[in-house]
Write a protein that holds these residues in place. Structure first.
Motif, PDB file in Angstrom:
ATOM      1  N   ASN A   1       4.808 -34.320  29.981  1.00 56.29           N
ATOM      2  CA  ASN A   1       4.926 -34.973  28.692  1.00 56.29           C
ATOM      3  C   ASN A   1       6.160 -35.841  28.630  1.00 56.29           C
TER       4      ASN A   1
ATOM      5  N   GLN B   1       8.923 -38.378  20.692  1.00 54.79           N
ATOM      6  CA  GLN B   1       7.499 -38.290  20.423  1.00 54.79           C
ATOM      7  C   GLN B   1       7.276 -37.680  19.036  1.00 54.79           C
TER       8      GLN B   1
ATOM      9  N   GLY C   1       8.512 -30.150  21.189  1.00 58.54           N
ATOM     10  CA  GLY C   1       7.391 -30.861  21.798  1.00 58.54           C
ATOM     11  C   GLY C   1       6.346 -31.259  20.776  1.00 58.54           C
TER      12      GLY C   1
ATOM     13  N   THR D   1       3.258 -30.186  20.440  1.00 61.86           N
ATOM     14  CA  THR D   1       2.510 -29.062  19.855  1.00 61.86           C
ATOM     15  C   THR D   1       3.337 -28.425  18.736  1.00 61.86           C
TER      16      THR D   1
ATOM     17  N   ASP E   1       6.254 -21.698  20.803  1.00 65.33           N
ATOM     18  CA  ASP E   1       6.566 -22.890  21.584  1.00 65.33           C
ATOM     19  C   ASP E   1       5.325 -23.375  22.315  1.00 65.33           C
ATOM     20  N   GLY E   2       5.391 -24.567  22.836  1.00 63.62           N
ATOM     21  CA  GLY E   2       4.353 -25.093  23.714  1.00 63.62           C
ATOM     22  C   GLY E   2       4.719 -24.801  25.157  1.00 63.62           C
ATOM     23  N   ALA E   3       3.962 -25.363  26.084  1.00 57.28           N
ATOM     24  CA  ALA E   3       4.260 -25.206  27.517  1.00 57.28           C
ATOM     25  C   ALA E   3       3.625 -26.355  28.273  1.00 57.28           C
ATOM     26  N   ASP E   4       4.149 -26.612  29.455  1.00 55.30           N
ATOM     27  CA  ASP E   4       3.569 -27.651  30.327  1.00 55.30           C
ATOM     28  C   ASP E   4       2.472 -27.082  31.212  1.00 55.30           C
TER      29      ASP E   4
ATOM     30  N   LYS F   1       7.909 -24.778  31.698  1.00 53.78           N
ATOM     31  CA  LYS F   1       8.327 -25.436  30.472  1.00 53.78           C
ATOM     32  C   LYS F   1       9.458 -26.417  30.790  1.00 53.78           C
ATOM     33  N   GLY F   2       9.748 -27.270  29.841  1.00 54.01           N
ATOM     34  CA  GLY F   2      10.878 -28.175  30.020  1.00 54.01           C
ATOM     35  C   GLY F   2      10.488 -29.621  30.235  1.00 54.01           C
ATOM     36  N   GLY F   3       9.189 -29.937  30.038  1.00 61.48           N
ATOM     37  CA  GLY F   3       8.780 -31.332  30.120  1.00 61.48           C
ATOM     38  C   GLY F   3       9.604 -32.203  29.171  1.00 61.48           C
ATOM     39  N   GLY F   4      10.023 -31.614  28.078  1.00 64.13           N
ATOM     40  CA  GLY F   4      10.851 -32.339  27.114  1.00 64.13           C
ATOM     41  C   GLY F   4      12.333 -32.074  27.291  1.00 64.13           C
TER      42      GLY F   4
ATOM     43  N   GLU G   1      15.017 -23.224  24.841  1.00 64.93           N
ATOM     44  CA  GLU G   1      13.716 -22.564  24.635  1.00 64.93           C
ATOM     45  C   GLU G   1      13.699 -21.188  25.295  1.00 64.93           C
TER      46      GLU G   1
HETATM   47  C1  5RP Z   1       9.823 -28.946  25.965  1.00 71.50           C
HETATM   48  C2  5RP Z   1       8.714 -28.062  26.403  1.00 71.50           C
HETATM   49  C3  5RP Z   1       7.402 -28.240  25.726  1.00 71.50           C
HETATM   50  O1  5RP Z   1       7.001 -27.036  25.173  1.00 71.50           O
HETATM   51  C4  5RP Z   1       6.403 -28.697  26.742  1.00 71.50           C
HETATM   52  O2  5RP Z   1       6.890 -29.879  27.380  1.00 71.50           O
HETATM   53  C5  5RP Z   1       5.048 -28.969  26.100  1.00 71.50           C
HETATM   54  O3  5RP Z   1       5.147 -30.097  25.288  1.00 71.50           O
HETATM   55  P1  5RP Z   1       3.947 -30.599  24.375  1.00 71.50           P
HETATM   56  O4  5RP Z   1       3.789 -29.613  23.274  1.00 71.50           O
HETATM   57  O5  5RP Z   1       4.412 -31.953  23.902  1.00 71.50           O
HETATM   58  O6  5RP Z   1       2.708 -30.703  25.227  1.00 71.50           O
HETATM   59  O7  5RP Z   1       8.828 -27.217  27.251  1.00 71.50           O
HETATM   60  O8  5RP Z   1      10.977 -28.721  26.721  1.00 71.50           O
END
Ligand code: 5RP
Length: 237
Positions: free
Chosen positions: A5, A11, A47, A49, A98-101, A111-114, A120
């Motif tokens: 992401n 975003q 993120g 989500t 939280d969300g996840a990659d 995790k950590g795309g953002g 987190e």
């Molecule tokens: C941010 C994250 C997010 O939870 C992960 O990148 C998912 O993002 P998104 O909800 O935009 O798909 O780990 O550091």
């Protein structure tokens, strides 16, 4: 695999418009919002989500106290009227969402795309129950690179050189984190999550990595076109 992401800080909620993946994220977030109970303290991830979670929480108007894992989440949550407090004097959280990659079959997460994975992870381990909400495209048979990293600025190049022994490590073209860390990604095709996590945890230059072990997660809410499915990973006391 490309980083999952773009940075969520850039975003805004709902930025994906009406695409099917975004609809699934919205459905998973709506289900997660239902888990917040009155009088609880809740950690909020980062993120797109989470961008859907915040209005769902605001709509429920459950009296709860929130902590945020990024300036973007904090600002958006406050604008929606959620009671966001600094995570300095709160000893424990009831829930974190939280969300996840990536969500692997064995329960490991990436995790950590953002770039918010350090905070987190702190929030996830501080919570009695950690809930992950994902669209079905995040499911995978096993976790793969890139593994997001936050590196101390002090000695950053030396740390990256050490980590290059593990795979292709690339500094992200991103500003430092709110905690002053350098963001990078470790690209490797084949990885043993416990072994790699232990190796990264042992490096003094690594602030945090994006591998979250199954023991950290209580529940994954997986949205598909057919509805939201619950996958219980482990129950924390
Ligand atoms: C941010 C994250 C997010 O939870 C992960 O990148 C998912 O993002 P998104 O909800 O935009 O798909 O780990 O550091």
């Amino acid at each position: 695999m490309t980083p999952a992401n773009p940075p969520p800080d850039r975003q805004p909620p709902g930025a994906h418009g009406g695409d099917p993946v975004d609809r699934q994220k919205q459905a998973a977030a709506a289900a997660a919002a239902e888990l917040v109970e009155p009088g609880t303290t809740v950690g909020l991830g980062t993120g797109s989500t989470v961008g859907h979670l915040l209005p769902a929480l605001a709509a429920r108007a459950v009296p709860a106290v929130y902590v945020a894992t990024s300036p973007a989440t904090e600002t958006a949550a406050r604008q929606l009227g959620l009671d966001v407090r600094p995570f300095t004097d709160i000893a424990a959280l009831d829930l974190a969402i939280d969300g996840a990659d990536q969500v692997a079959d064995d329960g490991w997460l990436v995790k950590g795309g953002g770039g918010a994975h350090t905070r987190e992870k702190i929030v996830a381990v501080s919570a009695r129950q950690f809930v992950v909400m994902v669209s079905s495209d995040k499911l995978t048979d096993r976790v793969r690179g890139p593994v997001p990293l936050e590196i101390f600025t002090f000695g950053a190049e030396a740390t990256l050189a050490r980590l290059a022994e593990l795979g292709d490590v690339r500094r992200r073209p991103a500003p430092v984190t709110p905690d002053g860390g350098v963001l990078a990604d470790l690209w490797l095709d084949d990885l043993d999550p416990p072994q790699l996590a232990a190796r990264l945890d042992a490096d003094p230059g690594v602030v945090a990595h994006g591998l979250f072990p199954p023991a950290m997660t209580w529940l994954v809410l997986i949205a598909t076109e057919g509805g939201v499915r619950r996958r219980e990973v482990t129950r924390r006391p």
